[in-house]
Design an enzyme around this catalytic site. Structure first.
Site, mmCIF file in Angstrom:
data_model
loop_
_atom_site.group_PDB
_atom_site.id
_atom_site.type_symbol
_atom_site.label_atom_id
_atom_site.label_comp_id
_atom_site.label_asym_id
_atom_site.label_seq_id
_atom_site.Cartn_x
_atom_site.Cartn_y
_atom_site.Cartn_z
ATOM 1 N N ALA A 60 0.841 -1.201 0.000
ATOM 2 C CA ALA A 60 0.000 0.000 0.000
ATOM 3 C C ALA A 60 0.874 1.248 0.000
ATOM 4 C CB ALA A 60 -0.915 -0.007 1.218
ATOM 5 N N MET A 61 0.328 2.331 -0.547
ATOM 6 C CA MET A 61 1.122 3.552 -0.721
ATOM 7 C C MET A 61 1.585 4.152 0.606
ATOM 8 S SD MET A 61 -1.781 6.345 -1.848
ATOM 9 C CE MET A 61 -2.753 5.242 -2.868
ATOM 10 N N ARG A 62 0.925 3.785 1.698
ATOM 11 C CA ARG A 62 1.348 4.337 2.993
ATOM 12 C C ARG A 62 2.632 3.680 3.501
ATOM 13 N NH1 ARG A 62 -3.206 1.277 3.785
ATOM 14 N NH2 ARG A 62 -3.029 -0.549 5.157
ATOM 15 N N TYR A 63 3.017 2.554 2.874
ATOM 16 C CA TYR A 63 4.215 1.852 3.324
ATOM 17 C C TYR A 63 5.435 2.126 2.450
ATOM 18 C CZ TYR A 63 0.845 -0.872 6.026
ATOM 19 O OH TYR A 63 -0.147 -1.250 6.883
ATOM 20 N N THR A 64 5.233 2.504 1.213
ATOM 21 C CA THR A 64 6.358 2.664 0.288
ATOM 22 C C THR A 64 6.786 4.123 0.188
ATOM 23 O OG1 THR A 64 4.861 2.909 -1.605
ATOM 24 C CG2 THR A 64 5.604 0.679 -1.079
#
Length: 768
Positions: free
Chosen positions: A123-127
């Protein structure tokens, strides 16, 4: 009766529904084409990709910057430029960061950005993400007046219409997309090769696509592999902008102790991955009956036995150090390595086709399919414009700075007088302009600078900067005034970029035969059935009763093919000016309708096959056209190795190729053997077979002379003294007559004699 008038096209308050629907659909279609699906020839980017790069540059996320959360980048993109779902923006970001998808990734992704086995990104919150160094090829000149900007969706910000690409990115990274009524499949290419080709075309605009292929022989895929498509087929693809290349995996044979060996696959074709190949092998070695079936059909049982007899183990040893490492161990070391590898290639995605459809938005803002030269030429035109704009922008900056510095130099030479004027004047700007001849801009600058900038040391710096700017001004004027000098500058910059970002080719280009499985079934006799609309199927055996054979509505039988050389492991040829070879085992059997021939071969412009042939390579056939020309050819000369076929018979525009006629070896030594031809005006001619040439390809020699509007309709080869004529009378009655060949015999190319029939000729054949 309804007397109300119809709505007029010119009525300002109404619009015909059909016209409105047509306009609305076209507007929607073009918005999809321009706004989502197709890349621009100028910078190779789709709108969402362009917005991602521009937003990241505005955020300062250059290659040397600290990466930030992908969610923050996506928010910037959506808020300012791309008012769509966050998933579309993030998915585009992920693709731009994958080194197994893009040949030259534009985003440096930190974290889980997916894998070549089809695993999705985190998910974009992790990368996290930032730009790669090569992204500078698209962004470094963005603020130098090189491209036009337009308002964003709400008018709050401006975004670029194009990015000032310093190299042809549309070829470097390629693109894939589906629009309304069109699609694009542009493969990636090598930076060094593309740059060299662009430089060569800039130096010599008369170069054609074939010349440019000396620099760009084929695509260069991110995952490597080997392109086995013949060079002439690659040239045809690049000249037309459409086709497919055959790509196979690269491997090595690892020798083990006691004569054992195994195959290590290290590179895969595009669209293939380790998980997919393992699944394919599992499906073939442990197949399940299809839905509604209780058992496997014979073909699947044969394939299962073949694969189990060959393969002992398959392992995926891919890791961080080895992105692709598939290990195949044979059942026995005595198995032939070529057979083992050929079977793997034929039965799995280790070998496959990669489509090429070079469709993109041109400089005219219209979608079009382009050839290699057109792509490079349009990009060069764009680059010349952007460099010209950059030079003009810089010249304007230099001239403005020179103007300021020249004013400061005047002040520096009269510093005491300047200070006195400023101290004593009520309007110092006007007095400075009057006393020292300064312009308003120069006077404003003098009034705003600090006194320390007028110190003696600053005077030396002032003169140095003036000299440097005057030299630069001179160079800029030379580039802008001389097209040759400008082109030299562009070439120099391209060479510098090539030196900085270029790398070695990853994909090997080496022609090889297509892997074909030849051991799945016995060599059994079959009968091929071809319909008028081009559908083909096979039935087991020869001498079959086909009277009850069903066809699709409106279709009917065109030809059957059997005989001593029609078996499952032979290759029938389909004649239509071009010849096409197909493995008979690929033609579906059973009681169904079969498949279109066009799904097995690449017929040009919707053509349909005229006839099917099979036999030994030395078998001869009479080939002819409705224009009255023909020749005799060996079947071996008709073999085509590619799906696009091989040109054998050349016919003029509007002419058709007639069904081939077998010519047996005995015909050449029999003095009574004649070639017989008939025309649409019921004229016929017979002449000795020795008067017609044996050729590999071409138009041939004139068989029969034709009148205006007349065409040759039938041919036959016969050693009999009589010829059988089948005709249809004016009232539809069928007639069969025998005609002595001697009555129509003459020299080749003559017009012959009228046949003694009153209707139309239907068939011309030997009585035997």
């Amino acid at each position: 009766m309804n007397t109300q008038p119809h709505a007029s096209h010119t009525d300002s308050n109404t619009l015909m529904l059909g016209r409105y629907a047509e306009r609305a659909y076209l507007e929607y279609a073009m918005s999809v084409v321009k706004g989502r699906a197709l890349p621009e020839v100028s910078d190779g980017q789709k709108p969402v990709q362009r917005r991602i790069l521009f937003a990241m540059r505005d955020m300062g996320l250059t290659a040397g910057a600290k990466p930030v959360k992908s969610a923050r980048v996506v928010g910037e993109i959506l808020g300012k430029y791309h008012p769509h779902g966050d998933s579309s923006a993030y998915e585009a970001m992920v693709r731009m960061a994958q080194d197994f998808t893009l040949r030259y990734p534009l985003i440096d992704g930190i974290g889980n950005f997916g894998s070549r086995d089809g695993d999705g990104a985190a998910a974009m919150r992790y990368t996290e993400a930032r730009l790669t160094p090569i992204a500078e090829l698209l962004l470094s000149e963005i603020n130098q007046g090189t491209v036009d900007f337009m308002p964003n969706y709400d008018g709050a910000f401006d975004e670029p219409l194009h990015l000032p690409a310093r190299l042809p990115m549309v070829l470097l990274n390629g693109a894939s997309g589906i629009a309304v009524g069109m699609a694009t499949e542009i493969p990636s290419h090598n930076l060094n090769e593309v740059t060299q080709a662009a430089i060569a075309l800039l130096k010599k605009p008369t170069l054609e696509t074939a010349d440019l292929m000396q620099y760009i022989p084929a695509p260069d895929f991110a995952g490597g592999g080997q392109i086995i498509t013949p060079a002439d087929e690659l040239r045809r693809i690049y000249e037309t902008g459409k086709g497919s290349v055959r790509v196979r995996a690269r491997y090595e044979i690892e020798k083990l102790a006691r004569g054992q060996w195994r195959v290590i696959v290290t590179e895969l074709p595009p669209n293939a991955n380790s998980a997919k190949i393992l699944a394919e092998i599992e499906e073939q070695t442990n197949p399940k009956p299809k839905a509604g079936k209780k058992q496997l059909n014979q073909d699947r049982l044969n394939t299962k036995k073949l694969m189990l007899d060959l393969i002992d183990r398959v392992r995926d040893e891919s890791d961080g150090e080895h992105p692709v490492r598939l290990v195949f161990e044979p059942k026995s070391s005595r198995i032939d390595t070529d057979t083992f590898i050929n079977t793997l290639m034929a039965q799995t995605s280790l070998e496959g086709n990669v489509s090429m459809n070079l469709v993109m938005m041109g400089l005219d803002n219209r979608p079009a399919q382009k050839n290699l030269k057109t792509i490079l030429q349009e990009w060069l035109d764009f680059r010349i414009v952007t460099v010209t704009r950059r030079l003009k922008f810089r010249l304007n900056q230099v001239e403005k700075r020179l103007h300021i510095l020249e004013g400061r130099l005047k002040v520096f030479l009269h510093i005491d007088e300047v200070i006195k004027v400023i101290r004593e004047s009520d309007d110092p700007k006007a007095d400075l302009m009057a006393v020292f001849g300064l312009t308003e801009i120069q006077a404003e600058d003098i009034l705003e600078i600090r006194l320390r900038q007028l110190a003696r040391l600053e005077g030396f710096k002032l003169e140095k900067e003036l000299n440097e700017l005057r030299e630069e001004q001179g160079r800029l004027n030379i580039f802008l005034g001389d097209e040759n000098e400008k082109r030299k500058l562009i070439i120099k910059e391209m060479q510098a970029d090539m030196k900085q970002f270029g790398d070695a080719r990853r994909t090997l280009v080496e022609e090889a035969g297509r892997a074909v499985l030849t051991q799945t079934a016995a060599d059994e006799p079959i009968t091929l059935i071809l319909s008028e609309k081009g559908w083909i199927r096979s039935r087991a055996g020869h001498n079959l009763d086909l009277s009850q054979t069903a066809f699709k509505e409106g279709d009917r039988l065109k030809q059957t093919l059997e005989g001593p050389h029609c078996f499952t492991r032979r290759h029938p040829r389909f004649i239509r000016g071009r010849t096409y070879s197909i493995d008979a085992a690929e033609i579906p059997g059973g009681r169904g309708d079969g498949v279109p021939v066009s799904s097995l071969i690449e017929l040009q412009n919707g053509a349909k096959p005229v006839a099917m042939l099979t036999g030994l390579p030395e078998q001869h056939y009479l080939l002819s056209s409705s224009g009255g020309y023909g020749f005799i050819a060996k079947l071996g000369d008709m073999v085509g190795r590619v799906k696009a076929g091989k040109v054998v018979m050349t016919a003029d525009s509007g002419e058709t190729v007639l069904p081939p006629v077998a010519v047996y070896a005995s015909s050449f030594i029999n003095p009574d053997c004649k070639i017989i031809a008939a025309t649409s005006q019921n004229r016929a001619l017979a002449f000795p077979i020795g008067e017609l040439k044996i050729m590999a390809k071409g138009k041939g020699l004139q068989i029969i002379g034709l009148n205006a509007g007349e065409s040759m309709t039938h041919t036959a080869v016969s050693s009999e003294p009589e010829i059988l004529i089948e005709s249809e009378g004016r009232r539809g009655a069928a007639h069969k007559d025998r005609l002595p060949v001697a009555l129509i015999e003459a020299k080749r190319g003559k017009k012959g004699r009228l046949l003694p029939i009153s209707g139309s000729l239907k068939q011309l054949s030997s009585p035997k």
